[in-house]
Design a protein around this motif. Structure first.
Motif, PDB file in Angstrom:
ATOM      1  N   GLY A  40       0.805  -1.213   0.000  1.00  0.00           N
ATOM      2  CA  GLY A  40       0.000   0.000   0.000  1.00  0.00           C
ATOM      3  C   GLY A  40       0.835   1.258   0.000  1.00  0.00           C
ATOM      4  N   ALA A  41       1.924   1.250   0.759  1.00  0.00           N
ATOM      5  CA  ALA A  41       2.800   2.422   0.804  1.00  0.00           C
ATOM      6  C   ALA A  41       3.448   2.686  -0.545  1.00  0.00           C
ATOM      7  CB  ALA A  41       3.868   2.217   1.882  1.00  0.00           C
ATOM      8  N   LEU A  42       3.689   1.612  -1.305  1.00  0.00           N
ATOM      9  CA  LEU A  42       4.315   1.748  -2.625  1.00  0.00           C
ATOM     10  C   LEU A  42       3.286   1.956  -3.734  1.00  0.00           C
ATOM     11  CD1 LEU A  42       6.993  -1.095  -2.362  1.00  0.00           C
ATOM     12  CD2 LEU A  42       7.357   1.374  -2.132  1.00  0.00           C
ATOM     13  N   GLY A  43       2.013   1.979  -3.374  1.00  0.00           N
ATOM     14  CA  GLY A  43       0.981   2.130  -4.391  1.00  0.00           C
ATOM     15  C   GLY A  43       0.838   0.905  -5.266  1.00  0.00           C
ATOM     16  N   LEU A  44       1.016  -0.273  -4.684  1.00  0.00           N
ATOM     17  CA  LEU A  44       1.014  -1.517  -5.460  1.00  0.00           C
ATOM     18  C   LEU A  44      -0.128  -2.443  -5.062  1.00  0.00           C
ATOM     19  CD1 LEU A  44       4.831  -2.380  -5.622  1.00  0.00           C
ATOM     20  CD2 LEU A  44       3.364  -1.529  -7.470  1.00  0.00           C
ATOM     21  N   TYR A  45      -1.276  -1.864  -4.770  1.00  0.00           N
ATOM     22  CA  TYR A  45      -2.422  -2.721  -4.489  1.00  0.00           C
ATOM     23  C   TYR A  45      -3.002  -3.240  -5.809  1.00  0.00           C
ATOM     24  CZ  TYR A  45      -2.661  -1.927   0.543  1.00  0.00           C
ATOM     25  OH  TYR A  45      -2.396  -1.918   1.901  1.00  0.00           O
TER      26      TYR A  45
END
Length: 222
Positions: A40-45
């Protein structure tokens, strides 16, 4: 497997194989939660990212899979010495597992515990949804639920919670025995408590808190 590997790396050499599996499964839930937060922090959902995370954890713990499976045999001493206690533990847990198949419908699940993961998946990353005051709460459980929804299953989210209850009972039956001979009856009290059973088939986070608290106390005491 990755949780068991972490147990070995931490140097806990005085554990039996079943205790390593129990502690490893508990740490494994923590690893999954932290992995979900990282995505989520990396925007990889994204489904492919969740699959890659699971594959990485599976590969990291691959060498521990066989001993973990071999250690899952039922506790013969409990079955032989206290069959009533064994039945009082197993039957309610099986009933709660069956109830996990009912789709989430509880108020808190719909307005908070699953609503937050749905909002994260909608934008593909962690963020603070407007108008949702619960977004500042601790979210170890919600990270597991986010991974579940990312893989397309709200039932899986409920099964994570059921697993936490089953693992709590396991901690009482194994590590608890180091402290008191009454540990099996403590496990019976947990497994038959109505509030525990109701929450164990939902996406409420109390059973997860119960697991990690029990594990921390018993690991320290034992």
């Amino acid at each position: 497997g990755s949780g068991r590997m972490l147990v070995s790396r931490l140097g806990f050499s005085d554990m039996s194989e079943s205790q390593k599996t129990l502690a490893g499964a508990t740490l494994g839930l923590g690893l999954l939660s932290l992995g979900g937060m990282l995505l989520g922090a990396l925007g990889l959902y994204k489904p492919w990212a969740a699959s890659a995370l699971l594959a990485a954890l599976w590969l990291a713990g691959f060498s521990e899979l066989k001993p973990a499976l071999e250690s899952l045999a039922p506790d013969q001493s409990l079955l032989r010495e206290r069959p009533l206690a064994a039945a009082a533990i197993a039957l309610p847990l099986l009933a709660a597992l069956w109830m996990c198949l009912v789709p989430p419908h509880q108020y808190d699940s719909l307005v908070y515990h699953l609503k937050l993961p749905q909002e994260y998946l909608r934008v593909g990353r962690l963020h603070a949804p407007g108008g949702l005051v619960y977004s500042h709460f601790p979210q170890n459980g919600e990270m597991l639920f986010t991974l579940s929804l990312l893989l397309g299953s709200d039932v899986l989210a409920q099964m994570f919670v059921w697993l936490s209850t089953a693992l709590t009972v396991g901690w009482l039956l194994t590590f608890g025995r180091r402290l008191t001979v009454a540990a099996p009856w403590a496990a019976v009290l947990v497994a038959t408590h109505s509030a525990v059973l109701v929450r164990s088939s939902t996406t409420y986070v109390e059973p997860l808190v119960m697991l990690w608290t029990t594990a921390a106390i018993l690991a320290f005491e034992a």
